[in-house]
Design an enzyme around this catalytic site. Structure first.
Site, PDB file in Angstrom:
ATOM      1  N   GLU A  77       9.056   0.569   3.599  1.00  0.00           N
ATOM      2  CA  GLU A  77       9.115  -0.223   4.837  1.00  0.00           C
ATOM      3  C   GLU A  77       8.447  -1.576   4.605  1.00  0.00           C
ATOM      4  OE1 GLU A  77       8.382   1.125   9.216  1.00  0.00           O
ATOM      5  OE2 GLU A  77       6.512   0.243   8.495  1.00  0.00           O
TER       6      GLU A  77
ATOM      7  N   GLU B 234      -5.949  -3.776  16.575  1.00  0.00           N
ATOM      8  CA  GLU B 234      -5.428  -2.698  17.433  1.00  0.00           C
ATOM      9  C   GLU B 234      -5.349  -1.378  16.658  1.00  0.00           C
ATOM     10  OE1 GLU B 234      -2.033  -0.606  19.687  1.00  0.00           O
ATOM     11  OE2 GLU B 234      -2.314  -1.034  17.583  1.00  0.00           O
TER      12      GLU B 234
ATOM     13  N   ARG C 265       0.842  -1.204   0.000  1.00  0.00           N
ATOM     14  CA  ARG C 265       0.000   0.000   0.000  1.00  0.00           C
ATOM     15  C   ARG C 265       0.878   1.256   0.000  1.00  0.00           C
ATOM     16  NH1 ARG C 265       2.380   2.367   3.366  1.00  0.00           N
ATOM     17  NH2 ARG C 265       2.166   2.469   5.620  1.00  0.00           N
TER      18      ARG C 265
END
Ligand code: 0O2
Length: 268
Positions: free
Chosen positions: A142, A157, A46
Site C-alpha cells: 500500500e 491522530e 515499513r
C-alpha cells in the site's frame, strides 16, 4: 494450524519495501539533478509489525491462512509531498509504472473524500514485482501519498488512537477533525504562495551547490599552490558568503574553478 515462520514470510515484504524506497528516492534525485521541483519530498517504508498484522486481521475477520493474500498493507510506502497538487503528480508517476514493475489493484482518494476522522491521503494498492532468487515475486503493497501537513495530523491522530485503543472520546474526535481542517487550510494557503516557496528552495539549493564546489576546489588547491594564495581566496569566500549576493558567489565559483583548472585539480 501450521506455525507461521514470520521472519521468513516477511522477508520478501522487507525486500519489496527496500526496493520501492530506493526507486522512489531515485526519482526524487532525478528531479533535483535537473533542478526541477520534485513532487516527492520524503519517502518512508515499513513492514507492518506482527502484532499490527494480527490486530488488523482480527478486526477484519481474516483467517490466519488468508492473511498474506488479503492484507494489502503488510508492505507500506509513504510518500510525503510539499503541496496538495504534488499528490496527483506522484500518483501519475506511479500510474506510469503500470505493467512495468507494478500493477495497480486499487486507488482510494481520501484527499477529496476525507474520512470521518478528518484523515486525508491518497492510497494506491499495488502488486509489486520484486526481484527474487527464482525471478520475480509478486508482493502486495500500500502506497500512501500525502502532504507534510496531512502527515503531521495523521501521525498525531494515529498515536492517540493507540493511547485510547481506538475509542477516542467524542470531544477529542471533534478537536482532531478541526485540526485536520486547519491542516488542510494550511495546505491551501501554502499552495497560493507555492511559486515563491519553490523559488526560495531553488535559490538555497543553488547556493549550497556553489558552496560545495568552492570548498572542494579550495581544499584541492591547498595541496597544489602556496598557502597564502589559498588563504586569501578563503577569506574572500567568507566575505562573499556573508554578503549573501548569489551572483557574486557564482562569479567567485567560476574564478576558483578556473584557478583549479590551471592546477588540474578542478572539482567537477
Ligand atoms: P497503520 O498502523 O498505519 O498501518 P477502513 O477501516 O476500512 O476505513 P482500512 O481497512 O484500514 O480502513 O483501510 P484504509 O482505509 O485503506 O486504511 C489503511 C491505512 O490508512 C491505515 O492502516 C492507516 O495507516 C491509514 N489510515 C486510514 N484511516 C486513518 C485514520 O483515520 N487515521 C490515521 N491516522 N490513519 C488512517 P492501519 O493498519 O489502520 O494503521
Amino acid at each position: 494450524m501450521e506455525l507461521i515462520n514470520w521472519e521468513e514470510k516477511l522477508l520478501p515484504y522487507r525486500q519489496a519495501v527496500d526496493e520501492l524506497v530506493v526507486k522512489l528516492e531515485n526519482i526524487k534525485r532525478e528531479y533535483e539533478t535537473f533542478k526541477l521541483a520534485s513532487p516527492i519530498e520524503e519517502v518512508h517504508g515499513r513492514v507492518k509489525s506482527v502484532a499490527s498484522i494480527l490486530d488488523k486481521a482480527s478486526r477484519r475477520n481474516i483467517p490466519m491462512e488468508n492473511i498474506f493474500d488479503e492484507l494489502e498493507d503488510i508492505a507500506g510506502i509513504r510518500i510525503i509531498c510539499r503541496f496538495v497538487e504534488d499528490i496527483e503528480r506522484v500518483v501519475n508517476i506511479i500510474r506510469k509504472r503500470q505493467g512495468l514493475d507494478l500493477n495497480i489493484i486499487q486507488e482510494e482518494d481520501y484527499v477529496t473524500n476525507t474520512k470521518a476522522s478528518g484523515y486525508r491521503s491518497y492510497h494506491i494498492t499495488i502488486r509489486y514485482a520484486m526481484a527474487a532468487l527464482d525471478g520475480t515475486k509478486s508482493i502486495m503493497c500500500e502506497i500512501q501519498i500525502r502532504t507534510m501537513a496531512m502527515n503531521f495530523w495523521a501521525s498525531i491522530e494515529h498515536s492517540l488512537r493507540y493511547k485510547y485503543s481506538g475509542n477516542l472520546p467524542d470531544t477529542l474526535k471533534t478537536r482532531l477533525r478541526n485540526c485536520a481542517d486547519a491542516a488542510f487550510q494550511l495546505d491551501t494557503e501554502m499552495a497560493t504562495i507555492r511559486d515563491d516557496i519553490i523559488e526560495a528552495k531553488l535559490i538555497s539549493q543553488t547556493k549550497n551547490n556553489l558552496v560545495d564546489n568552492i570548498v572542494k576546489n579550495l581544499h584541492n588547491l591547498h595541496y597544489m599552490t602556496n598557502m597564502e594564495k589559498v588563504s586569501g581566496l578563503n577569506r574572500r569566500f567568507i566575505e562573499i558568503y556573508q554578503d549573501g549576493d548569489l551572483d557574486e558567489l557564482k562569479a567567485f565559483d567560476n574564478k576558483v574553478s578556473t584557478i583549479a583548472k590551471l592546477y588540474k585539480v578542478e572539482y567537477v
